[in-house]
Design a protein around this motif. Structure first.
Motif, PDB file in Angstrom:
ATOM      1  N   UNK A 139       6.077   7.104  11.972  1.00 34.61           N
ATOM      2  CA  UNK A 139       6.657   5.779  12.134  1.00 34.61           C
ATOM      3  C   UNK A 139       8.174   5.853  11.928  1.00 34.61           C
ATOM      4  N   UNK A 140       8.907   4.818  12.329  1.00 33.68           N
ATOM      5  CA  UNK A 140      10.365   4.845  12.167  1.00 33.68           C
ATOM      6  C   UNK A 140      10.833   5.120  10.736  1.00 33.68           C
ATOM      7  N   UNK A 141      10.011   4.746   9.716  1.00 33.99           N
ATOM      8  CA  UNK A 141      10.406   4.992   8.327  1.00 33.99           C
ATOM      9  C   UNK A 141      10.015   6.388   7.845  1.00 33.99           C
ATOM     10  N   UNK A 142       9.452   7.214   8.748  1.00 36.83           N
ATOM     11  CA  UNK A 142       9.087   8.588   8.402  1.00 36.83           C
ATOM     12  C   UNK A 142       7.654   8.747   7.915  1.00 36.83           C
ATOM     13  N   UNK A 143       6.927   7.651   7.708  1.00 37.58           N
ATOM     14  CA  UNK A 143       5.536   7.736   7.288  1.00 37.58           C
ATOM     15  C   UNK A 143       4.644   7.889   8.518  1.00 37.58           C
ATOM     16  N   UNK A 144       3.344   8.067   8.287  1.00 36.54           N
ATOM     17  CA  UNK A 144       2.400   8.348   9.370  1.00 36.54           C
ATOM     18  C   UNK A 144       1.288   7.309   9.403  1.00 36.54           C
ATOM     19  N   UNK A 145       0.848   6.954  10.625  1.00 35.58           N
ATOM     20  CA  UNK A 145      -0.294   6.068  10.834  1.00 35.58           C
ATOM     21  C   UNK A 145      -1.187   6.655  11.919  1.00 35.58           C
ATOM     22  N   UNK A 146      -2.459   6.296  11.864  1.00 33.36           N
ATOM     23  CA  UNK A 146      -3.405   6.739  12.885  1.00 33.36           C
ATOM     24  C   UNK A 146      -3.202   5.934  14.163  1.00 33.36           C
ATOM     25  N   UNK A 179       0.812  -1.208   0.000  1.00 31.52           N
ATOM     26  CA  UNK A 179       0.000   0.000   0.000  1.00 31.52           C
ATOM     27  C   UNK A 179       0.848   1.262   0.000  1.00 31.52           C
ATOM     28  N   UNK A 180       0.325   2.308  -0.634  1.00 30.80           N
ATOM     29  CA  UNK A 180       0.938   3.628  -0.537  1.00 30.80           C
ATOM     30  C   UNK A 180       0.929   4.044   0.932  1.00 30.80           C
ATOM     31  N   UNK A 181       2.030   4.615   1.383  1.00 31.01           N
ATOM     32  CA  UNK A 181       2.128   5.062   2.771  1.00 31.01           C
ATOM     33  C   UNK A 181       1.949   6.571   2.843  1.00 31.01           C
ATOM     34  N   UNK A 182       1.419   7.021   3.955  1.00 35.28           N
ATOM     35  CA  UNK A 182       1.198   8.452   4.177  1.00 35.28           C
ATOM     36  C   UNK A 182       2.538   9.127   4.468  1.00 35.28           C
ATOM     37  N   UNK A 239      -8.875  -4.052   4.259  1.00 35.15           N
ATOM     38  CA  UNK A 239      -7.491  -4.292   4.669  1.00 35.15           C
ATOM     39  C   UNK A 239      -6.657  -3.034   4.441  1.00 35.15           C
ATOM     40  N   UNK A 240      -6.912  -2.349   3.336  1.00 35.46           N
ATOM     41  CA  UNK A 240      -6.196  -1.110   3.044  1.00 35.46           C
ATOM     42  C   UNK A 240      -6.531  -0.013   4.033  1.00 35.46           C
ATOM     43  N   UNK A 241      -7.792   0.064   4.444  1.00 36.62           N
ATOM     44  CA  UNK A 241      -8.181   1.042   5.468  1.00 36.62           C
ATOM     45  C   UNK A 241      -7.477   0.703   6.777  1.00 36.62           C
ATOM     46  N   UNK A 242      -7.513  -0.556   7.177  1.00 38.11           N
ATOM     47  CA  UNK A 242      -6.880  -0.973   8.432  1.00 38.11           C
ATOM     48  C   UNK A 242      -5.374  -0.709   8.423  1.00 38.11           C
ATOM     49  N   UNK A 243      -4.754  -0.773   7.253  1.00 34.51           N
ATOM     50  CA  UNK A 243      -3.313  -0.524   7.145  1.00 34.51           C
ATOM     51  C   UNK A 243      -2.949   0.925   7.449  1.00 34.51           C
ATOM     52  N   UNK A 244      -3.939   1.802   7.553  1.00 32.67           N
ATOM     53  CA  UNK A 244      -3.692   3.208   7.891  1.00 32.67           C
ATOM     54  C   UNK A 244      -3.571   3.415   9.395  1.00 32.67           C
ATOM     55  N   UNK A 245      -3.760   2.345  10.167  1.00 29.63           N
ATOM     56  CA  UNK A 245      -3.765   2.416  11.626  1.00 29.63           C
ATOM     57  C   UNK A 245      -2.579   1.665  12.215  1.00 29.63           C
ATOM     58  N   UNK A 246      -2.083   2.157  13.343  1.00 32.57           N
ATOM     59  CA  UNK A 246      -1.069   1.415  14.080  1.00 32.57           C
ATOM     60  C   UNK A 246      -1.681   0.110  14.586  1.00 32.57           C
TER      61      UNK A 246
END
Length: 121
Positions: free
Chosen positions: A102-109, A4-7, A27-34
């Motif tokens: 996140x450690x890779x610099x992307x963001x999650x809810x 998935x594309x990461x934020x 699954x893609x929606x859930x991947x936006x969450x920690x």
């Protein structure tokens, strides 16, 4: 597993949510969450953890709802934590999320309040 594309920015999460929801991709929606995220939904209850969030969205998206992008309010950022919010297009309540870099610099809810309903008192 789908790649998935990461934020890259906190505001990307809302756009990705709309895209994935409209595609019926729970699954893609859930991947936006920690992994241990907390979502205040359905109204009056809490859904805890990415697996439970995925199950919830599988149920919601089975009805093929359509989501419209909403113009975000200014994001508040302090180090690796941000507050994102949008006013719903119908003018009722508000939506707010606490997101974490996140450690890779992307963001999650981390925390998601998709519906604020003003008190009736």
């Amino acid at each position: 597993m789908t790649d998935y594309e990461k934020a890259q920015h906190p505001e990307d999460l809302t756009r990705l949510f709309v895209e994935r929801s409209n595609a019926g991709d729970a699954a893609g929606v859930a991947a936006l969450y920690e992994e241990n995220a907390v979502m205040a939904y359905p109204p009056g209850s809490r859904t805890v953890g990415r697996a439970a969030i995925r199950k919830l969205w599988e149920s919601v998206l089975a009805n093929a709802p359509h989501f419209e992008p909403e113009t975000p309010l200014p994001t508040l950022i302090s180090d690796d934590i941000a507050l994102t919010s949008t006013p719903p297009k119908d003018g009722s309540g508000a939506r707010a999320q606490v997101v974490r870099r996140q450690p890779d610099g992307t963001w999650l809810r981390l925390l998601d309040q998709p519906e604020f309903v003003p008190p009736t008192s």
